[in-house]
Design an enzyme around this catalytic site. Structure first.
Site, mmCIF file in Angstrom:
data_model
loop_
_atom_site.group_PDB
_atom_site.id
_atom_site.type_symbol
_atom_site.label_atom_id
_atom_site.label_comp_id
_atom_site.label_asym_id
_atom_site.label_seq_id
_atom_site.Cartn_x
_atom_site.Cartn_y
_atom_site.Cartn_z
ATOM 1 N N SER A 114 13.962 -38.056 35.591
ATOM 2 C CA SER A 114 13.518 -39.326 36.183
ATOM 3 C C SER A 114 12.065 -39.334 36.626
ATOM 4 C CB SER A 114 14.408 -39.689 37.380
ATOM 5 O OG SER A 114 15.635 -40.198 36.938
ATOM 6 N N LYS A 163 10.004 -42.174 35.441
ATOM 7 C CA LYS A 163 9.849 -43.457 36.131
ATOM 8 C C LYS A 163 8.473 -43.622 36.777
ATOM 9 C CE LYS A 163 14.800 -44.109 37.117
ATOM 10 N NZ LYS A 163 15.451 -42.804 36.896
ATOM 11 N N SER A 204 16.214 -43.806 42.496
ATOM 12 C CA SER A 204 16.038 -43.368 41.111
ATOM 13 C C SER A 204 17.025 -44.077 40.183
ATOM 14 C CB SER A 204 16.202 -41.854 40.995
ATOM 15 O OG SER A 204 15.695 -41.388 39.761
#
Length: 381
Positions: free
Chosen positions: A62, A65, A122
């Site tokens: 993640s 992101k 997340s």
């Protein structure tokens, strides 16, 4: 009894000594980190302060992101997106697994809530919803992510999705993560989200808890993003600021969340212990007057300013020397603001910064018409 007291005093002294800041005496070694890949970067200059296999190509979960949020922040800056915009979750967005906020197809939230969910919890589904809102499809948004990566010279990065779920060929490096994290920090609004520890959505029905546990334990922490998948391991890009020094620590491939947080803290500790931002003084002679040849004036003033502090190793500030470079005279015409010289800052004989010296006003080139006009004006007076 006296011997016992002496031993106690010596033991206390050892404890005090080992607790003292290291300054620039020692430096972190790769062996002290359990993670296979890591980097520490100064957020202001991009200077790499420590690296361990920083260009090794790896999955990053993640941490992906960070780029998603960077494009979102740019869309907000350009007016393409507003915090109050309503975003509708598609079936594709709602189908994401892993960390999510359980979006239902057709469910709506503001961009503000989607951003909050993406960075705090997340949320993979919220990231995809943002991507689709901005570009129509996740695929089109991912193409923009890769274009931005190329513009930032992230040579080890290929994005295949916008949330970091494991996918063949979806890779980056610790160095590239630091680069995009540094770029995201140029949007201060992001820190209002990354610093949130707990919040809620859906009128309190959905609780959000930040995945970055350093928020509760590390002094000066400001963000930024964690990530964990089976391929990537436990990862983090951690940002912190103290006394004007802003750092980015990236850890990829840790065996556990606990180890990733410990390694990130070690990197940040090393940076704060060994580096500082030093505001140099403006040297004598930088603001002066220079002779002008063939001008309507025979001299021109100069202006100079030190626009930002310098990153230096702690204890080396006294070694900072300034050198002013100016010509003996200038040739007209001269335009106000034109660079006419430089201030060079050096430490240990090595140049570390350069600032311009500029003309303070316009100076026209001498010509017959102007001279005649001045002469007639003087005579008529």
């Amino acid at each position: 009894m006296k011997l016992f007291k002496l031993i106690s005093v010596l033991a206390a002294a050892v404890l005090v000594f080992t607790a003292l800041p290291r300054g620039s005496v020692t430096a972190l070694s790769g062996e002290e980190l359990t993670a296979p890949s890591a980097i520490l970067m100064d957020a202001a200059t991009g200077k790499v302060l420590f690296e361990k296999n920083a260009h090794e190509v790896r999955a990053c979960a993640s941490i992906t992101k960070v780029m998603t949020l960077l494009l979102v922040m740019e869309a907000l800056d350009s007016g393409k997106l507003q915090f109050t915009d309503t975003i509708t979750a598609s079936s594709h967005a709602a189908s994401m697994g892993g960390s999510d906020i359980w979006l239902e197809p057709g469910e709506t939230m503001t961009a503000d809530d989607m951003i909050k969910a993406t960075i705090v919890a997340s949320a993979n589904d919220a990231a995809v919803a943002l991507a689709e809102h901005l570009c129509g499809t996740e695929e089109a948004f991912v193409a923009e992510m890769n274009r931005k990566a190329a513009a930032l010279k992230m040579q080890e990065t290929v994005f295949k999705n916008c949330n970091g779920l494991d996918e063949e060929g979806h890779v980056t490096s610790a160095y590239d993560v630091a680069v995009m994290s540094k770029e995201l920090l140029r949007h201060p609004k992001i820190l209002e989200y990354s610093g949130i520890w707990m919040d809620e959505l859906r009128g309190g029905k959905t609780q959000l808890v930040n995945t970055n546990k350093l928020l509760k334990s590390y002094k000066g922490i400001t963000g930024l993003k964690t990530g964990t998948t089976s391929q990537a391991g436990s990862c983090i890009t951690a940002t912190a600021e103290r006394d004007g020094l802003s750092l980015v620590a990236v850890v990829l491939g840790s065996a556990s969340g606990k180890e990733r947080f410990a390694d990130a803290a070690k990197l940040l500790d090393d940076g704060f212990a060994n580096y500082a931002m030093v505001k140099p003084e403006l040297p004598e002679g930088a603001v002066t007057e220079l002779p002008v040849r063939n001008g309507m004036c025979d001299k021109v003033g100069t202006t100079a300013a030190v626009s930002h502090p310098l990153l230096m190793e702690k204890g080396s500030g006294k070694q900072l020397k300034a050198e002013v470079i100016l010509p003996q005279e200038l040739e007209a015409p001269i335009v106000k603001g034109a660079v006419v010289g430089q201030i060079l800052y050096k430490s240990g004989g090595k140049q570390i910064a350069e600032y311009p010296i500029a003309a303070a006003e316009d100076v026209k080139e001498i010509n017959f018409g102007d001279v005649f006009g001045m002469l007639m004006g003087a005579l008529s007076g």
